[in-house]
Scaffold this motif. Sequence first.
Motif, short mmCIF file in Angstrom:
data_model
loop_
_atom_site.label_atom_id
_atom_site.label_comp_id
_atom_site.label_asym_id
_atom_site.label_seq_id
_atom_site.Cartn_x
_atom_site.Cartn_y
_atom_site.Cartn_z
N GLU A 168 0.85 -1.19 0.00
CA GLU A 168 0.00 0.00 0.00
C GLU A 168 0.88 1.24 0.00
O GLU A 168 1.88 1.30 0.70
CB GLU A 168 -0.89 0.02 1.24
N ARG A 169 0.51 2.22 -0.81
CA ARG A 169 1.22 3.49 -0.78
C ARG A 169 0.20 4.61 -0.79
O ARG A 169 -0.90 4.46 -1.32
CB ARG A 169 2.21 3.62 -1.92
N ALA A 170 0.55 5.73 -0.20
CA ALA A 170 -0.37 6.85 -0.11
C ALA A 170 -0.57 7.50 -1.47
O ALA A 170 0.36 7.56 -2.27
CB ALA A 170 0.16 7.88 0.88
N ASN A 171 -1.76 7.96 -1.74
CA ASN A 171 -2.07 8.68 -2.97
C ASN A 171 -1.33 10.02 -2.90
O ASN A 171 -1.53 10.81 -1.99
CB ASN A 171 -3.58 8.88 -3.04
N LYS A 172 -0.47 10.29 -3.86
CA LYS A 172 0.38 11.47 -3.83
C LYS A 172 -0.43 12.77 -3.90
O LYS A 172 -0.11 13.76 -3.24
CB LYS A 172 1.39 11.41 -4.96
N SER A 173 -1.47 12.78 -4.70
CA SER A 173 -2.31 13.97 -4.81
C SER A 173 -2.99 14.26 -3.47
O SER A 173 -3.10 15.42 -3.05
CB SER A 173 -3.38 13.78 -5.88
N GLN A 174 -3.45 13.21 -2.81
CA GLN A 174 -4.08 13.37 -1.50
C GLN A 174 -3.07 13.91 -0.48
O GLN A 174 -3.40 14.77 0.33
CB GLN A 174 -4.68 12.04 -1.03
N GLN A 175 -1.85 13.40 -0.54
CA GLN A 175 -0.81 13.89 0.37
C GLN A 175 -0.57 15.38 0.16
O GLN A 175 -0.42 16.14 1.11
CB GLN A 175 0.50 13.14 0.15
N LYS A 176 -0.54 15.82 -1.10
CA LYS A 176 -0.31 17.23 -1.40
C LYS A 176 -1.46 18.09 -0.88
O LYS A 176 -1.24 19.18 -0.35
CB LYS A 176 -0.14 17.43 -2.91
N ARG A 177 -2.69 17.62 -1.03
CA ARG A 177 -3.84 18.37 -0.54
C ARG A 177 -3.80 18.49 0.99
O ARG A 177 -4.05 19.56 1.55
CB ARG A 177 -5.15 17.70 -0.97
N GLU A 178 -3.45 17.39 1.65
CA GLU A 178 -3.36 17.42 3.11
C GLU A 178 -2.24 18.33 3.57
O GLU A 178 -2.39 19.06 4.55
CB GLU A 178 -3.16 16.00 3.65
N PHE A 179 -1.11 18.31 2.86
CA PHE A 179 0.02 19.15 3.22
C PHE A 179 -0.33 20.62 3.01
O PHE A 179 0.02 21.47 3.83
CB PHE A 179 1.26 18.76 2.39
N ALA A 180 -1.06 20.93 1.93
CA ALA A 180 -1.48 22.31 1.68
C ALA A 180 -2.44 22.80 2.77
O ALA A 180 -2.35 23.95 3.21
CB ALA A 180 -2.14 22.42 0.30
N ALA A 181 -3.35 21.93 3.20
CA ALA A 181 -4.27 22.30 4.28
C ALA A 181 -3.50 22.52 5.58
O ALA A 181 -3.79 23.47 6.33
CB ALA A 181 -5.32 21.21 4.47
N LEU A 182 -2.53 21.67 5.86
CA LEU A 182 -1.71 21.84 7.06
C LEU A 182 -0.90 23.13 7.00
O LEU A 182 -0.67 23.78 8.02
CB LEU A 182 -0.77 20.65 7.24
N LYS A 183 -0.47 23.48 5.79
CA LYS A 183 0.32 24.70 5.62
C LYS A 183 -0.50 25.93 6.00
O LYS A 183 0.00 26.85 6.64
CB LYS A 183 0.83 24.82 4.19
N VAL A 184 -1.77 25.93 5.66
CA VAL A 184 -2.66 27.04 6.03
C VAL A 184 -2.74 27.14 7.56
O VAL A 184 -2.67 28.23 8.12
CB VAL A 184 -4.06 26.85 5.41
N HIS A 185 -2.87 25.99 8.21
CA HIS A 185 -2.93 25.99 9.67
C HIS A 185 -1.59 26.43 10.27
O HIS A 185 -1.57 27.13 11.29
CB HIS A 185 -3.31 24.61 10.20
#
Length: 188
Positions: free
Chosen positions: A10-27
């Motif tokens: 299993e590997r993480a979906n890269k697009s999903q990782q980028k979206r989560e990282f962008a949301a964390l960046k806002v926080h």
Amino acid sequence: MEYIKQSGTERANKSQQKREFAALKVHAEFLCGLKPKAQQELTLNEEIRNGLAEFNQIKHPNAQKRHVQFMTRLLSEFNELETLLEQLHQLQNPHLKQQQLEKQLENLTNKLLNTEQESLHQESIEKLFSEHPDIDKQQFMQILRNAQKEIIQNKKNDQEEQESKQQKPEGKQLKKLKSLLRELLSKN
């Protein structure tokens, strides 16, 4: 995180990782922009607190931008991230806390004044006393009884004056009860 099966692993979906990282960046940007006093009230580990202290010393915008990325990575590794995000959400939307307090106040008032369901009424009183042992029980019960009498009296008056469809203002005892309950709820 979303996962994609690929040849048995299993590997993480890269697009999903980028979206989560962008949301964390806002926080992370919001967290870095907070005043130090507000930062102290949050649930943070020592590493993040040190990072925030470093950010406050950085003056150059490009260096601040890099440090926000660093803080984003620290947040992504933080164990109590959900708690922190909830606290940040409350800081970003202080009116939500007030709305929630008013809703709790209204629900509690309705439960306490609902004498038709005696078990719910008694249970609400016992719960209130257990959560707030410092409350003057005798005074509270007197205010509650007076507010109940006031409501009954208002209902009788309303039945007599059916022509007048204007809603009467709250009575003195009901205002006293709500004021006392608001004070108790705001302590939590």
